[in-house]
Design a protein around this motif. Structure first.
Motif, PDB file in Angstrom:
ATOM      1  N   ALA A   5     -69.002   4.451 -49.401  1.00 68.42           N
ATOM      2  CA  ALA A   5     -68.061   4.161 -50.905  1.00 68.42           C
ATOM      3  C   ALA A   5     -69.021   3.070 -51.548  1.00 68.42           C
ATOM      4  O   ALA A   5     -70.250   2.352 -51.145  1.00 68.42           O
ATOM      5  N   GLU A   6     -68.555   3.542 -52.688  1.00 71.48           N
ATOM      6  CA  GLU A   6     -69.866   2.655 -54.082  1.00 71.48           C
ATOM      7  C   GLU A   6     -70.182   1.571 -54.697  1.00 71.48           C
ATOM      8  O   GLU A   6     -71.103   1.064 -54.179  1.00 71.48           O
ATOM      9  N   ALA A   7     -69.109   0.680 -54.299  1.00 71.32           N
ATOM     10  CA  ALA A   7     -68.899  -0.813 -53.779  1.00 71.32           C
ATOM     11  C   ALA A   7     -69.546  -1.023 -52.626  1.00 71.32           C
ATOM     12  O   ALA A   7     -70.811  -2.434 -52.392  1.00 71.32           O
ATOM     13  N   THR A   8     -69.162  -0.609 -51.531  1.00 68.94           N
ATOM     14  CA  THR A   8     -69.940  -1.174 -49.840  1.00 68.94           C
ATOM     15  C   THR A   8     -71.950  -0.863 -50.355  1.00 68.94           C
ATOM     16  O   THR A   8     -72.343  -1.169 -50.018  1.00 68.94           O
ATOM     17  N   VAL A   9     -71.478   0.365 -50.838  1.00 70.30           N
ATOM     18  CA  VAL A   9     -73.397   1.184 -51.344  1.00 70.30           C
ATOM     19  C   VAL A   9     -74.227  -0.573 -52.128  1.00 70.30           C
ATOM     20  O   VAL A   9     -75.265  -0.796 -51.713  1.00 70.30           O
ATOM     21  N   HIS A  10     -73.640  -0.557 -53.186  1.00 70.08           N
ATOM     22  CA  HIS A  10     -73.774  -1.699 -53.998  1.00 70.08           C
ATOM     23  C   HIS A  10     -74.175  -2.762 -53.706  1.00 70.08           C
ATOM     24  O   HIS A  10     -74.995  -3.644 -53.805  1.00 70.08           O
ATOM     25  N   GLU A  11     -73.182  -3.371 -52.761  1.00 67.04           N
ATOM     26  CA  GLU A  11     -73.311  -4.840 -52.049  1.00 67.04           C
ATOM     27  C   GLU A  11     -74.249  -4.723 -51.126  1.00 67.04           C
ATOM     28  O   GLU A  11     -75.321  -5.382 -51.057  1.00 67.04           O
ATOM     29  N   LEU A  12     -74.699  -4.061 -50.655  1.00 69.17           N
ATOM     30  CA  LEU A  12     -75.740  -3.712 -49.632  1.00 69.17           C
ATOM     31  C   LEU A  12     -77.031  -3.699 -50.053  1.00 69.17           C
ATOM     32  O   LEU A  12     -77.928  -4.393 -49.337  1.00 69.17           O
ATOM     33  N   TYR A  13     -77.027  -3.014 -50.804  1.00 64.24           N
ATOM     34  CA  TYR A  13     -78.536  -2.260 -51.630  1.00 64.24           C
ATOM     35  C   TYR A  13     -78.576  -3.869 -52.602  1.00 64.24           C
ATOM     36  O   TYR A  13     -79.789  -4.535 -52.188  1.00 64.24           O
ATOM     37  N   TYR A  14     -77.806  -4.598 -53.341  1.00 64.53           N
ATOM     38  CA  TYR A  14     -78.019  -5.450 -54.237  1.00 64.53           C
ATOM     39  C   TYR A  14     -78.205  -7.126 -53.098  1.00 64.53           C
ATOM     40  O   TYR A  14     -78.458  -7.787 -53.864  1.00 64.53           O
ATOM     41  N   GLY A  15     -77.917  -6.884 -52.014  1.00 65.52           N
ATOM     42  CA  GLY A  15     -77.646  -7.818 -50.932  1.00 65.52           C
ATOM     43  C   GLY A  15     -78.632  -8.065 -50.104  1.00 65.52           C
ATOM     44  O   GLY A  15     -80.119  -8.506 -51.361  1.00 65.52           O
TER      45      GLY A  15
END
Length: 90
Positions: A5-15
């Protein structure tokens, strides 16, 4: 490669990934929606091993094996397969 999911991938990468000091010079090579997952059967995990013990690990797939990428990433574009091949065989 991160899929999901886009939000999950974004959170994982930038987190945790981008803030982890073990990683340097991170670059996003491609970003956007997919019609299907490239690696639908892959799951993440980590285990310290030795080359001799890898063949005995349930579910272990040798990424350097002949035909590995083509058979385990059938939805991947030729460009992505080439990039992954270069990464695996460095």
């Amino acid at each position: 490669m991160l899929e999901g999911a886009e939000a999950t991938v974004h959170e994982l990468y930038y987190g945790p990934i981008a803030r982890d000091l073990r990683y340097r010079r991170l670059h996003v090579l491609a970003d956007g929606p997919l019609t299907a997952r490239t690696f639908p059967g892959w799951h993440m995990g980590f285990l310290h091993t030795s080359p001799a013990s890898e063949v005995a690990i349930d579910g272990y797939l040798n990424p350097a094996g002949a035909g590995f990428l083509a058979s385990h990433a059938p939805a991947a574009s030729p460009v992505l397969l080439n990039l992954l091949h270069q990464f695996v065989h460095r």
